[in-house]
Design a protein around this motif. Structure first.
Motif, mmCIF file in Angstrom:
data_model
loop_
_atom_site.group_PDB
_atom_site.id
_atom_site.type_symbol
_atom_site.label_atom_id
_atom_site.label_comp_id
_atom_site.label_asym_id
_atom_site.label_seq_id
_atom_site.Cartn_x
_atom_site.Cartn_y
_atom_site.Cartn_z
ATOM 1 N N UNK A 183 0.818 -1.200 0.000
ATOM 2 C CA UNK A 183 0.000 0.000 0.000
ATOM 3 C C UNK A 183 0.852 1.250 0.000
ATOM 4 N N UNK A 184 2.078 1.131 0.518
ATOM 5 C CA UNK A 184 2.985 2.280 0.598
ATOM 6 C C UNK A 184 4.398 1.830 0.270
ATOM 7 N N UNK A 185 5.061 2.579 -0.598
ATOM 8 C CA UNK A 185 6.466 2.321 -0.924
ATOM 9 C C UNK A 185 7.204 3.647 -0.894
ATOM 10 N N UNK A 186 8.302 3.684 -0.154
ATOM 11 C CA UNK A 186 9.164 4.869 -0.113
ATOM 12 C C UNK A 186 10.500 4.471 -0.717
ATOM 13 N N UNK A 187 10.908 5.165 -1.772
ATOM 14 C CA UNK A 187 12.122 4.817 -2.512
ATOM 15 C C UNK A 187 13.112 5.978 -2.399
ATOM 16 N N UNK A 268 -1.921 13.648 2.575
ATOM 17 C CA UNK A 268 -1.680 12.219 2.726
ATOM 18 C C UNK A 268 -2.727 11.582 3.631
ATOM 19 N N UNK A 269 -3.107 12.307 4.679
ATOM 20 C CA UNK A 269 -4.138 11.777 5.572
ATOM 21 C C UNK A 269 -5.478 11.634 4.851
ATOM 22 N N UNK A 286 13.726 8.342 4.792
ATOM 23 C CA UNK A 286 12.671 9.170 5.395
ATOM 24 C C UNK A 286 13.079 9.821 6.711
ATOM 25 N N UNK A 287 13.830 9.093 7.535
ATOM 26 C CA UNK A 287 14.211 9.668 8.829
ATOM 27 C C UNK A 287 15.204 10.811 8.682
ATOM 28 N N UNK A 299 2.819 6.228 8.522
ATOM 29 C CA UNK A 299 2.279 5.654 7.281
ATOM 30 C C UNK A 299 3.401 5.039 6.449
ATOM 31 N N UNK A 300 4.533 5.708 6.386
ATOM 32 C CA UNK A 300 5.676 5.181 5.637
ATOM 33 C C UNK A 300 6.165 3.878 6.256
#
Length: 487
Positions: A183-187, A268-269, A286-287, A299-300
């Motif tokens: 559902x979520x991908x952070x690249x 995003x919410x 992300x951090x 969410x990430x």
């Protein structure tokens, strides 16, 4: 008139080429990818755009540049006129039917985020505004169309290798909408490695499959979406946001300013209110962005975070093979000898973008001079891109990733305050290598390792320095890690 406009189309092609060269491909695609030349009459050029916002933005930021570039082509051009393609005409309102209106309170369920002046004879205490349905529909259509896509950035044109295979596989599945996918991908990766290519390929593929897709660059988000959220278009736009199947956000690191991040968090919410798929890309983990809200980070963390590593020789060779094949489809006579391709793949190592730049230079030289591509030509033309015998710039994050993989620990463990022996040794080795190969200061390295004090880094460096002189096995292990990092 027809002959003049045909000639002007050629002029427009040259103007676009100049814009692309001056602004870069990303900015050009965002703002001028959907601009069309309509006609040239007298001293005026008429261009059309799909939305009113795009018209206003280009007029405010690029009108003088456009006029200047057109004057290079046609001396008598003094004006560039922008029109909106298919713009809706104002609705005719019958006198017996007063304009439909909404109060400020109805816009978002709370006080409106903008000032509303009294209209149509209403008092200040009950201020109303016309129901701008056309504006809302336009904003929703613009959001769903998103930033302009480059038709060349497809999955077929993407070169897949060991460094990007996980990200590529995950994004392909998400684009297809297969049941059970993420559902979520952070690249994240350094610039020029292929993030934008993958996102745009996913957007194109998902739309082909009939899915509703929004592809937003950070620039599009800040200058298109955020302003629209503060207008009467908000309710219509919110419904459009709820309806999409796949959201793609590129260059997240460019979302600067407290307000932009707050708006991104709210957006995003909203998208989280229904089952949605989201892919985000940035140039850092992300951090390390440091400005994402707690909800966004949560969410990430429910999804997958994927790092794309620097290209290796095999992947660089594959990128070149695909780009050469693409060039030959339109220019069959263009050839690149194997030794030249090998030379470029071995020594143009900064990024995939530089690889394409190198090939473009050779192609341009070949087309302009009609001379064949040779090793001698490559060495002369690409001297500023090659890195023969020069150490490449290594990031602390790369060191952490290699050390974590080697010792089977997570990055979170490496940066934690845990003093377990299984974590202390990898952490000290990573700090030591960071000091040796990056040349960064002790305080800076400490910040990259969970905000540790520089004295902690100094202790780690001295500890490993002492140990490698006494422990041959450890010395070999550290050298192996250095070689893996430099690969």
């Amino acid at each position: 008139m027809q002959v003049q406009n045909l000639a002007s189309s050629d002029h427009w092609d040259r103007v676009k080429t100049e814009l692309r060269n001056e602004l870069g491909e990303d900015i050009f695609s965002n703002w001028f990818g959907r601009v069309k030349h309509e006609e040239t009459v007298g001293d005026s050029v008429r261009l059309s755009v799909p939305t009113r916002f795009l018209k206003n933005w280009i007029q405010n930021n690029y009108e003088k540049k456009l006029i200047g570039l057109w004057k290079r082509e046609l001396d008598d051009i003094n004006r560039v006129e922008l029109t909106v393609r298919g713009a809706l005409r104002p609705r005719q309102i019958s006198p017996a039917q007063p304009p439909k209106a909404i109060t400020a309170r109805r816009i978002s369920g709370r006080s409106a985020p903008f000032d509303i002046a009294p209209q149509f004879g209403s008092s200040a205490s009950s201020a109303t505004i016309p129901c701008l349905a056309d504006t809302g529909e336009e904003a929703a259509a613009e959001f769903l169309s998103g930033a302009a896509l480059n038709p060349k950035l497809t999955f077929d044109a993407f070169a897949e290798g060991a460094s990007n295979s996980l990200a590529c596989a995950a994004i392909r599945q998400m684009a297809a909408g297969h049941e059970g996918t993420l559902g979520m991908l952070y690249m994240h990766s350094t610039t020029g490695i292929g993030k934008t290519h993958l996102l745009q390929a996913a957007a194109t593929e998902a739309r082909k499959a009939g899915r509703r897709v929004a592809y937003l660059s950070a620039e599009f988000f800040m200058y298109h979406l955020v302003p629209a959220l503060r207008t009467p278009a908000f309710p219509v736009l919110r419904q459009a946001m709820k309806s999409i199947d796949l959201l793609l956000v590129d260059d997240l690191q460019f979302l600067h300013g407290k307000q932009a991040h707050e708006e991104f968090g709210k957006t995003l919410e909203m998208l989280m209110e229904a089952p949605k798929q989201i892919i985000m890309a940035a140039d850092r983990a992300p951090e390390e962005l440091g400005t994402l809200s707690t909800k966004v980070m949560q969410r990430i963390q429910t999804g997958e975070v994927v790092s794309i590593q620097s290209t290796d020789y095999a992947l660089r060779h594959e990128i070149l093979r695909k780009r050469i094949a693409s060039a030959r489809r339109t220019h069959p006579a263009f050839t690149v000898p194997d030794e030249v391709a090998d030379y470029i793949a071995r020594y143009v190592i900064s990024s995939a973008r530089d690889l394409e730049g190198a090939l473009n230079r050779l192609f341009a030289h070949n087309q302009l001079t009609k001379q064949p591509v040779t090793m001698n030509l490559a060495e002369k033309t690409l001297h500023d891109l090659v890195r023969i015998g020069e150490p490449r710039s290594i990031k602390v994050e790369e060191i952490q990733q290699v050390v974590c993989k080697h010792f089977s620990v997570t990055k979170a463990d490496l940066l934690s305050s845990c003093r377990a022996r299984t974590l202390v040794r990898p952490r000290q080795i990573a700090m030591y290598i960071a000091k040796v190969v990056t040349g960064r200061s002790l305080p800076e390295i400490g910040r990259r390792f969970g905000n540790r004090d520089h004295t902690t880094v100094l202790h780690a460096v001295r500890k490993i320095e002492d140990m490698v002189t006494k422990d041959e096995t450890l010395a070999q292990e550290v050298e192996l890690l250095k070689r893996l990092i430099n690969t």
